[in-house]
Design a protein around this motif. Structure first.
Motif, PDB file in Angstrom:
ATOM      1  N   PHE A 243       0.852  -1.184   0.000  1.00 30.34           N
ATOM      2  CA  PHE A 243       0.000   0.000   0.000  1.00 30.34           C
ATOM      3  C   PHE A 243       0.886   1.231   0.000  1.00 30.34           C
ATOM      4  N   VAL A 244       0.636   2.115  -0.970  1.00 34.26           N
ATOM      5  CA  VAL A 244       1.437   3.329  -1.126  1.00 34.26           C
ATOM      6  C   VAL A 244       0.537   4.546  -0.934  1.00 34.26           C
ATOM      7  N   ALA A 245       1.007   5.507  -0.165  1.00 35.75           N
ATOM      8  CA  ALA A 245       0.317   6.791   0.001  1.00 35.75           C
ATOM      9  C   ALA A 245       1.344   7.906  -0.162  1.00 35.75           C
ATOM     10  N   ASP A 246       0.887   9.114  -0.134  1.00 36.58           N
ATOM     11  CA  ASP A 246       1.807  10.231  -0.344  1.00 36.58           C
ATOM     12  C   ASP A 246       2.799  10.383   0.800  1.00 36.58           C
ATOM     13  N   THR A 247       2.395   9.994   2.010  1.00 31.35           N
ATOM     14  CA  THR A 247       3.303  10.074   3.155  1.00 31.35           C
ATOM     15  C   THR A 247       3.307   8.754   3.906  1.00 31.35           C
ATOM     16  N   ASP A 248       4.360   8.522   4.667  1.00 25.84           N
ATOM     17  CA  ASP A 248       4.444   7.313   5.486  1.00 25.84           C
ATOM     18  C   ASP A 248       3.288   7.241   6.475  1.00 25.84           C
ATOM     19  N   GLU A 249       2.930   8.391   7.029  1.00 25.95           N
ATOM     20  CA  GLU A 249       1.867   8.424   8.046  1.00 25.95           C
ATOM     21  C   GLU A 249       0.518   8.034   7.444  1.00 25.95           C
ATOM     22  N   GLN A 250       0.207   8.561   6.261  1.00 22.95           N
ATOM     23  CA  GLN A 250      -1.052   8.208   5.607  1.00 22.95           C
ATOM     24  C   GLN A 250      -1.105   6.714   5.293  1.00 22.95           C
ATOM     25  N   ALA A 251      -0.008   6.177   4.818  1.00 25.19           N
ATOM     26  CA  ALA A 251       0.039   4.750   4.488  1.00 25.19           C
ATOM     27  C   ALA A 251      -0.119   3.894   5.733  1.00 25.19           C
ATOM     28  N   ARG A 252       0.558   4.278   6.814  1.00 25.03           N
ATOM     29  CA  ARG A 252       0.456   3.517   8.061  1.00 25.03           C
ATOM     30  C   ARG A 252      -0.960   3.550   8.600  1.00 25.03           C
ATOM     31  N   ASP A 253      -1.577   4.709   8.596  1.00 22.68           N
ATOM     32  CA  ASP A 253      -2.926   4.835   9.153  1.00 22.68           C
ATOM     33  C   ASP A 253      -3.926   3.972   8.395  1.00 22.68           C
ATOM     34  N   TYR A 254      -3.783   3.910   7.069  1.00 22.24           N
ATOM     35  CA  TYR A 254      -4.729   3.117   6.263  1.00 22.24           C
ATOM     36  C   TYR A 254      -4.431   1.619   6.353  1.00 22.24           C
ATOM     37  N   ALA A 255      -3.174   1.260   6.163  1.00 18.06           N
ATOM     38  CA  ALA A 255      -2.818  -0.159   6.071  1.00 18.06           C
ATOM     39  C   ALA A 255      -2.915  -0.889   7.404  1.00 18.06           C
ATOM     40  N   THR A 256      -2.654  -0.177   8.506  1.00 17.43           N
ATOM     41  CA  THR A 256      -2.586  -0.858   9.808  1.00 17.43           C
ATOM     42  C   THR A 256      -3.822  -0.653  10.671  1.00 17.43           C
ATOM     43  N   ALA A 257      -4.812   0.086  10.196  1.00 16.87           N
ATOM     44  CA  ALA A 257      -6.028   0.317  10.982  1.00 16.87           C
ATOM     45  C   ALA A 257      -6.728  -1.007  11.285  1.00 16.87           C
ATOM     46  N   ALA A 258      -7.513  -1.011  12.343  1.00 17.40           N
ATOM     47  CA  ALA A 258      -8.209  -2.239  12.749  1.00 17.40           C
ATOM     48  C   ALA A 258      -9.102  -2.776  11.645  1.00 17.40           C
ATOM     49  N   ASN A 259      -9.705  -1.871  10.863  1.00 17.53           N
ATOM     50  CA  ASN A 259     -10.607  -2.301   9.783  1.00 17.53           C
ATOM     51  C   ASN A 259      -9.920  -2.276   8.418  1.00 17.53           C
ATOM     52  N   SER A 260      -8.601  -2.246   8.409  1.00 16.70           N
ATOM     53  CA  SER A 260      -7.842  -2.212   7.162  1.00 16.70           C
ATOM     54  C   SER A 260      -8.131  -3.432   6.297  1.00 16.70           C
ATOM     55  N   PRO A 261      -8.281  -3.258   4.989  1.00 23.34           N
ATOM     56  CA  PRO A 261      -8.455  -4.415   4.104  1.00 23.34           C
ATOM     57  C   PRO A 261      -7.229  -5.319   4.089  1.00 23.34           C
ATOM     58  N   TYR A 262      -6.071  -4.764   4.438  1.00 24.35           N
ATOM     59  CA  TYR A 262      -4.861  -5.581   4.505  1.00 24.35           C
ATOM     60  C   TYR A 262      -4.905  -6.491   5.728  1.00 24.35           C
ATOM     61  N   ARG A 263      -5.362  -5.954   6.846  1.00 29.40           N
ATOM     62  CA  ARG A 263      -5.532  -6.813   8.030  1.00 29.40           C
ATOM     63  C   ARG A 263      -6.628  -7.854   7.780  1.00 29.40           C
ATOM     64  N   PHE A 264      -7.714  -7.434   7.160  1.00 29.85           N
ATOM     65  CA  PHE A 264      -8.820  -8.349   6.882  1.00 29.85           C
ATOM     66  C   PHE A 264      -8.350  -9.502   5.996  1.00 29.85           C
ATOM     67  N   TYR A 265      -7.549  -9.184   5.003  1.00 30.45           N
ATOM     68  CA  TYR A 265      -7.031 -10.175   4.061  1.00 30.45           C
ATOM     69  C   TYR A 265      -6.214 -11.238   4.800  1.00 30.45           C
ATOM     70  N   TYR A 266      -5.248 -10.792   5.602  1.00 27.20           N
ATOM     71  CA  TYR A 266      -4.380 -11.757   6.270  1.00 27.20           C
ATOM     72  C   TYR A 266      -5.061 -12.431   7.454  1.00 27.20           C
ATOM     73  N   ARG A 267      -6.048 -11.781   8.037  1.00 29.89           N
ATOM     74  CA  ARG A 267      -6.826 -12.449   9.082  1.00 29.89           C
ATOM     75  C   ARG A 267      -7.582 -13.646   8.492  1.00 29.89           C
ATOM     76  N   SER A 268      -8.154 -13.442   7.321  1.00 31.64           N
ATOM     77  CA  SER A 268      -8.877 -14.520   6.650  1.00 31.64           C
ATOM     78  C   SER A 268      -7.933 -15.671   6.302  1.00 31.64           C
ATOM     79  N   LEU A 269      -6.784 -15.356   5.709  1.00 32.85           N
ATOM     80  CA  LEU A 269      -5.834 -16.403   5.347  1.00 32.85           C
ATOM     81  C   LEU A 269      -5.263 -17.102   6.569  1.00 32.85           C
ATOM     82  N   PHE A 270      -4.971 -16.328   7.613  1.00 27.69           N
ATOM     83  CA  PHE A 270      -4.432 -16.925   8.837  1.00 27.69           C
ATOM     84  C   PHE A 270      -5.423 -17.929   9.427  1.00 27.69           C
ATOM     85  N   THR A 271      -6.698 -17.557   9.440  1.00 33.32           N
ATOM     86  CA  THR A 271      -7.730 -18.444   9.979  1.00 33.32           C
ATOM     87  C   THR A 271      -7.800 -19.748   9.189  1.00 33.32           C
TER      88      THR A 271
END
Length: 358
Positions: A243-271
């Protein structure tokens, strides 16, 4: 390094199916407009989150909309469909896409698919090989065919009418067949060696730790050496969650949020992998205890996020770790925020890749 796109989309359950399919198609069209070289989609029949049930049907829907990219199945799950059906559909799709097509194949990995298609207890690797061999034989021969196997017998001897064209399986536009690629999802995969020995190409999955991704290249070399072929890293594709954003902070906030699609993706695969006893894919060493493997450790190791500069640095470090490869496949995710999702794909093409390749 070329830039491609790969998705086995995992969308939130309950999200309107019409919306997710439109979103997935839009991602492919955007990738084409941004200069991505190729794009693949997976398929699963029994997963509400993984919403594409037929990769061939999905790719066919893009015919006429994709101007430059090569499209690929990622993958056709061979044991779940009759080989004659696969041969006919792929041949048609290859013509619809004017030969800009790669045939990705696999034994299939979703166990509920295997159960519903009646092969849960079968040797699916054996079925996979019999199926692709039958497909290639159908394309290389003429009717009435006489293909006898353990799982399928194929013939049109009783109904063949050559004068009107009945009893023929169509052949693909690319002869003798489209390029074939297989997904590599296991450490030290023997399947990679066997694929290389048949002249096929490989895609290393985006849910495999770098420690195991780097084991694929020696296996590919081994298979190429068996047939006297020079192993070219250009034929190795590696998928990554980015995930790429204009700043590191924007990317971190989106990718690592509790409802992030990236977390959702790996939560599903991990399960799924934990339930099926396959956590070794998420381990960083063979003897690592299962309890050390957590959703957080998987997420932190497999998701690259940041500004274009930071993402480029991480990708170059990843390449140093696993070795040179020809195409980086940006792994598509749900667009929780459509504008952020599109922006990430654009920055990847316009800002990150020039830094990686300079």
């Amino acid at each position: 390094m070329k830039l491609g796109f790969f998705t086995m989309p995992i969308h939130p359950i309950g999200k309107d199916w019409r919306h997710t399919l439109r979103e997935d198609r839009e991602a492919f069209i955007l990738a084409d407009q941004l200069g991505y070289s190729e794009a693949y989609t997976g398929e699963h029949s029994t997963d509400l989150a993984e919403n594409i049930t037929s990769c061939t049907m999905f790719l066919a829907s893009l015919s006429g909309h994709i101007k430059n990219m090569t499209l690929g199945t990622g993958t056709v799950n061979m044991p779940n469909t009759h080989p004659a059906r696969v041969a006919a559909e792929i041949a048609m799709l290859d013509h619809m896409l004017d030969g800009k097509f790669i045939m990705g194949i696999s034994p299939g990995g979703l166990l509920s698919d295997a159960e519903i298609f009646g092969n849960l207890q079968a040797n699916r690797n054996e079925m996979f090989l019999e199926s692709i061999n039958a497909v290639l034989q159908l394309w290389a021969s003429e009717p009435p065919y006489d293909i006898q196997g353990k799982y399928w017998n194929i013939s049109t001897a009783k109904t063949l009418m050559t004068e009107i064209g009945q009893g023929y399986i169509p052949k693909p536009l690319q002869r003798p067949h489209p390029p074939i690629a297989v997904t590599a999802v296991a450490p030290y995969s023997k399947g990679v060696t066997e694929a290389a020995a048949r002249g096929w190409e490989i895609i290393s999955a985006n849910f495999l730790m770098p420690e195991w991704v780097k084991t694929h290249w020696p296996k590919y070399v081994e298979g190429c050496q068996r047939i006297g072929k020079h192993p070219d890293p250009a034929n190795w594709r590696v998928a990554k969650s980015i995930f790429v954003a204009d700043t590191d902070e924007q990317a971190r906030d989106y990718a690592t949020a509790a409802n992030s699609p990236y977390r959702f993706y790996y939560r599903s695969l991990f399960t799924k992998l934990k339930k099926n006893g396959r956590l070794e894919l998420f381990k960083t060493r063979v003897d690592q205890p299962d309890e050390e493997v957590t959703e957080e450790s998987v997420f932190n190791r497999l998701v690259i996020h940041g500004s274009p500069e930071r993402v480029a640095d991480q990708l170059l470090a990843f390449q140093d770790e696993v070795g040179p490869f020809g195409t980086l496949l940006y792994a598509g995710k749900d667009w929780l925020d459509p504008e952020a999702g599109k922006r990430s794909m654009r920055l990847m093409a316009e800002k990150v890749m020039p830094r990686v390749n300079r």
